[in-house]
Scaffold this active site. Sequence first.
Site, PDB file in Angstrom:
ATOM      1  N   ASN A  99       5.646   3.495  -4.447  1.00 55.46           N
ATOM      2  CA  ASN A  99       4.960   2.375  -3.994  1.00 55.46           C
ATOM      3  C   ASN A  99       5.587   1.194  -3.362  1.00 55.46           C
ATOM      4  OD1 ASN A  99       5.666   1.699  -6.673  1.00 55.46           O
ATOM      5  ND2 ASN A  99       3.727   0.419  -6.873  1.00 55.46           N
TER       6      ASN A  99
ATOM      7  N   GLU B 235       4.649  -2.644  -1.909  1.00 55.25           N
ATOM      8  CA  GLU B 235       3.804  -3.728  -1.690  1.00 55.25           C
ATOM      9  C   GLU B 235       4.059  -4.653  -0.711  1.00 55.25           C
ATOM     10  OE1 GLU B 235       3.232  -5.186  -6.051  1.00 55.25           O
ATOM     11  OE2 GLU B 235       2.619  -3.189  -6.526  1.00 55.25           O
TER      12      GLU B 235
ATOM     13  N   GLU C 188       2.009   8.045  -3.542  1.00 54.66           N
ATOM     14  CA  GLU C 188       1.537   9.476  -3.284  1.00 54.66           C
ATOM     15  C   GLU C 188       1.608   9.763  -1.510  1.00 54.66           C
ATOM     16  OE1 GLU C 188       0.025   7.570  -5.339  1.00 54.66           O
ATOM     17  OE2 GLU C 188      -0.532   8.524  -7.208  1.00 54.66           O
TER      18      GLU C 188
ATOM     19  N   CYS D  56      -5.099   6.915  -7.515  1.00 57.03           N
ATOM     20  CA  CYS D  56      -6.497   6.283  -7.227  1.00 57.03           C
ATOM     21  C   CYS D  56      -7.274   7.073  -6.274  1.00 57.03           C
ATOM     22  CB  CYS D  56      -5.976   4.834  -6.600  1.00 57.03           C
ATOM     23  SG  CYS D  56      -5.423   5.197  -5.042  1.00 57.03           S
TER      24      CYS D  56
HETATM   25  N1  THU Z   1      -0.492   2.603  -6.879  1.00 58.29           N
HETATM   26  C1  THU Z   1       0.021   3.960  -6.565  1.00 58.29           C
HETATM   27  O1  THU Z   1       1.253   3.727  -6.144  1.00 58.29           O
HETATM   28  N2  THU Z   1      -0.620   4.997  -6.672  1.00 58.29           N
HETATM   29  C2  THU Z   1      -1.733   5.118  -7.143  1.00 58.29           C
HETATM   30  O2  THU Z   1      -2.375   6.129  -7.248  1.00 58.29           O
HETATM   31  C3  THU Z   1      -2.618   3.989  -7.814  1.00 58.29           C
HETATM   32  C4  THU Z   1      -1.786   2.750  -7.656  1.00 58.29           C
HETATM   33  C5  THU Z   1       0.514   1.564  -6.726  1.00 58.29           C
HETATM   34  C6  THU Z   1      -0.426   0.508  -5.867  1.00 58.29           C
HETATM   35  C7  THU Z   1       0.254  -0.958  -6.309  1.00 58.29           C
HETATM   36  O3  THU Z   1       1.561  -0.942  -5.670  1.00 58.29           O
HETATM   37  C8  THU Z   1       0.531  -0.644  -7.700  1.00 58.29           C
HETATM   38  O4  THU Z   1       0.420   0.967  -7.893  1.00 58.29           O
HETATM   39  C9  THU Z   1      -0.642  -1.290  -8.424  1.00 58.29           C
HETATM   40  O5  THU Z   1      -1.792  -0.984  -8.333  1.00 58.29           O
END
Ligand code: THU
Length: 158
Positions: free
Chosen positions: A60, A62, A73, A110
């Site tokens: 991830n 941000e 993902e 998610c």
């Molecule tokens: N996040 C993911 O990388 N994948 C998911 O399926 C859910 C959330 C990340 C997004 C953000 O950087 C952190 O987790 C907290 O939400």
Amino acid sequence: MPTHNISYDAHPSPAALSAEDQELLEAAKGALPNSYSPYSNFQVAAAARLEDGTVVTGWNTENAAYPMCICAEPATLAAAASQRPGMPVVAMAITVKSANHVLDQPASPCGSCRQQLHEHESRFGTKMKLILRGESGPVFVFESAGDILPFGFSGKLL
Ligand code: THU
């Protein structure tokens, strides 16, 4: 009334996985430090195994403007597409690490990620095994990403 059942394996530890699935989970774990997550302090990393056996990782990323965060993902799917255009991902291991507490259970992708994983499966007509684990604890294995998106939106409607 119609019902929808999901079946999956819940293994007590990675030791129950095949050697190649253990390696995939290790690859995801190894990619966690690459996560750029200064706002949530929640690292997510994934490792994709492609049809030819290539393993590609992603994490991830941000942004100070929060809605622009990129989940691990789709980042991994994009990395796989860049490295092996047109080749399906047959398995993806996803793991997480929080700076605040030890996650002893898997984190589910998610809704947006599920839809993107589902699109990948429909596009290639293949199944993508999902291997999910927290920092410790059980490993959940779904034989298809579609299993965690019942009634997902289908491009066949367009
Ligand atoms: N996040 C993911 O990388 N994948 C998911 O399926 C859910 C959330 C990340 C997004 C953000 O950087 C952190 O987790 C907290 O939400």
